[in-house]
Enzyme design. Sequence first.
Site, mmCIF file in Angstrom:
data_model
loop_
_atom_site.group_PDB
_atom_site.id
_atom_site.type_symbol
_atom_site.label_atom_id
_atom_site.label_comp_id
_atom_site.label_asym_id
_atom_site.label_seq_id
_atom_site.Cartn_x
_atom_site.Cartn_y
_atom_site.Cartn_z
ATOM 1 N N GLU A 155 0.006 9.083 -14.420
ATOM 2 C CA GLU A 155 -0.982 9.875 -13.670
ATOM 3 C C GLU A 155 -1.377 11.190 -14.340
ATOM 4 O O GLU A 155 -1.454 12.234 -13.684
ATOM 5 C CB GLU A 155 -0.441 10.150 -12.254
ATOM 6 C CG GLU A 155 -0.134 8.887 -11.475
ATOM 7 C CD GLU A 155 0.346 9.170 -10.047
ATOM 8 O OE1 GLU A 155 0.531 10.343 -9.676
ATOM 9 O OE2 GLU A 155 0.511 8.196 -9.294
ATOM 10 N N ASN A 200 0.305 4.706 -17.247
ATOM 11 C CA ASN A 200 0.166 4.165 -15.892
ATOM 12 C C ASN A 200 -0.624 5.138 -15.016
ATOM 13 O O ASN A 200 -0.400 6.348 -15.066
ATOM 14 C CB ASN A 200 1.588 3.985 -15.312
ATOM 15 C CG ASN A 200 1.649 3.191 -14.031
ATOM 16 O OD1 ASN A 200 1.130 2.080 -13.974
ATOM 17 N ND2 ASN A 200 2.282 3.738 -12.994
ATOM 18 N N GLU A 264 1.797 -1.322 -9.277
ATOM 19 C CA GLU A 264 2.252 -0.787 -7.977
ATOM 20 C C GLU A 264 1.401 -1.350 -6.849
ATOM 21 O O GLU A 264 1.041 -0.650 -5.906
ATOM 22 C CB GLU A 264 2.181 0.747 -7.981
ATOM 23 C CG GLU A 264 2.971 1.382 -9.106
ATOM 24 C CD GLU A 264 3.005 2.909 -9.072
ATOM 25 O OE1 GLU A 264 2.656 3.508 -8.033
ATOM 26 O OE2 GLU A 264 3.380 3.505 -10.098
ATOM 27 N N ASP A 266 -0.278 -2.583 -3.760
ATOM 28 C CA ASP A 266 -0.187 -2.724 -2.303
ATOM 29 C C ASP A 266 -1.599 -2.579 -1.749
ATOM 30 O O ASP A 266 -2.416 -1.852 -2.303
ATOM 31 C CB ASP A 266 0.833 -1.775 -1.643
ATOM 32 C CG ASP A 266 0.644 -0.309 -1.952
ATOM 33 O OD1 ASP A 266 -0.388 0.087 -2.515
ATOM 34 O OD2 ASP A 266 1.554 0.474 -1.599
HETATM 35 C C1 XIL Z 1 6.304 6.913 -4.412
HETATM 36 C C2 XIL Z 1 7.509 6.285 -3.727
HETATM 37 O O1 XIL Z 1 7.146 5.006 -3.285
HETATM 38 C C3 XIL Z 1 7.979 7.144 -2.574
HETATM 39 O O2 XIL Z 1 9.197 6.639 -2.067
HETATM 40 C C4 XIL Z 1 8.165 8.586 -3.027
HETATM 41 O O3 XIL Z 1 8.477 9.392 -1.909
HETATM 42 C C5 XIL Z 1 6.911 9.101 -3.700
HETATM 43 O O4 XIL Z 1 6.572 8.245 -4.781
HETATM 44 N N1 XIL Z 1 2.459 6.464 -7.733
HETATM 45 C C6 XIL Z 1 3.641 6.285 -8.418
HETATM 46 C C7 XIL Z 1 4.891 6.051 -7.670
HETATM 47 O O5 XIL Z 1 3.619 6.218 -9.645
HETATM 48 O O6 XIL Z 1 6.023 6.588 -8.328
HETATM 49 C C8 XIL Z 1 4.838 6.589 -6.274
HETATM 50 O O7 XIL Z 1 6.013 6.187 -5.584
HETATM 51 C C9 XIL Z 1 3.590 6.099 -5.571
HETATM 52 C C10 XIL Z 1 2.352 6.563 -6.289
#
Ligand code: XIL
Length: 334
Positions: A155, A200, A264, A266
Amino acid sequence: MIGKVRPLVLAAALVVAGVATAGPAEAATTLGASAAAKGRFFGAAVANNHLGEAAYANTLDREFNSVTPENEMKWDATEPNPGQFTFGAADNIVNHARSHGQSLRGHTLVWHSQLPGWVNQISTGSALMTAMQRHINGVAGRYRGQIAYWDVVNEAFADGTGGGLRSSIWTQRLGFNTGWIEQAFRLARTADPNAKLCYNDYNTDGQNAKSNAVFNMVRDFKARGVPIDCVGFQSHLNINGVPGDYQANLQRFANLGVDVQITELDIGGSNFTTQANNYRTVVQACLNVSRCNRIVTWGVTDKYSWRASSTPLLFDGNFNKKPAYNSVLAVLNS
Ligand code: XIL
């Protein structure tokens, strides 16, 4: 002649003859096995504190052949104090994955979030660079040889139309250019030469100013031999759906000579039919891109999702398969 025999007739004949006919027509029944049949991995983000819950671990181990620690490899978890590393939770996930034959994605070495306070207080670029080097050596070195893909930098780019890097301790101390990102990749390659190294990010799932900026960085890195092997697309999506150019966007990155992965995934939504259709679109897009070799959902069950209220995953709170699960499995088997 045999080419003209209809498969069912042939199978029946072989059964009569007492010959086993387990063949490619037999569809696998789990996400991981079905993905494997297509040369891919299907994974989940895993939280160490849930591994003791039998239904959680059983679902994970039955369905998924790739594991990403959800928080346990982040900087605040692994180096809470300068030079003092804590690996208990991360080790536990790594051991679980290895003993269940699951491939590991490491997440993440350099990020602006979930940093311990002391990193945010570093006041000079050279001190921050020294800290980054120690951190990458410490964490990627710890798991050297055990991680298939590392999210080296997470990010780093800003949202919106500007197409630049995000303001953070990294850009404030080291500049609004990709030099420090390049350095992170070089350090990671040295620390774990066999891991594939990824950039990423989120909101890069279609062609837009942000994904264009990432694209330009990756093209530049590849042209200059900076060790980058992969781009991760987080794909935190919602019911509004999947960008129409999702597949084309994956393909243009793949064309640069990197693997692409959905890291990631969802998809929020209370309408499970719409959600299932969106999942199908994402998985089909990945399968259509030969270098899209891994899909990871950001969790196992809705009840522990970081977006729990939008029920974005493939298993409900009781670990039952949702319509989205069935649509994903069907695409993987198609
Ligand atoms: C999130 C986790 O799922 C949570 O448990 C935590 O509190 C915050 O981070 N992008 C990412 C992940 O790269 O590491 C993040 O994960 C979600 C957004």
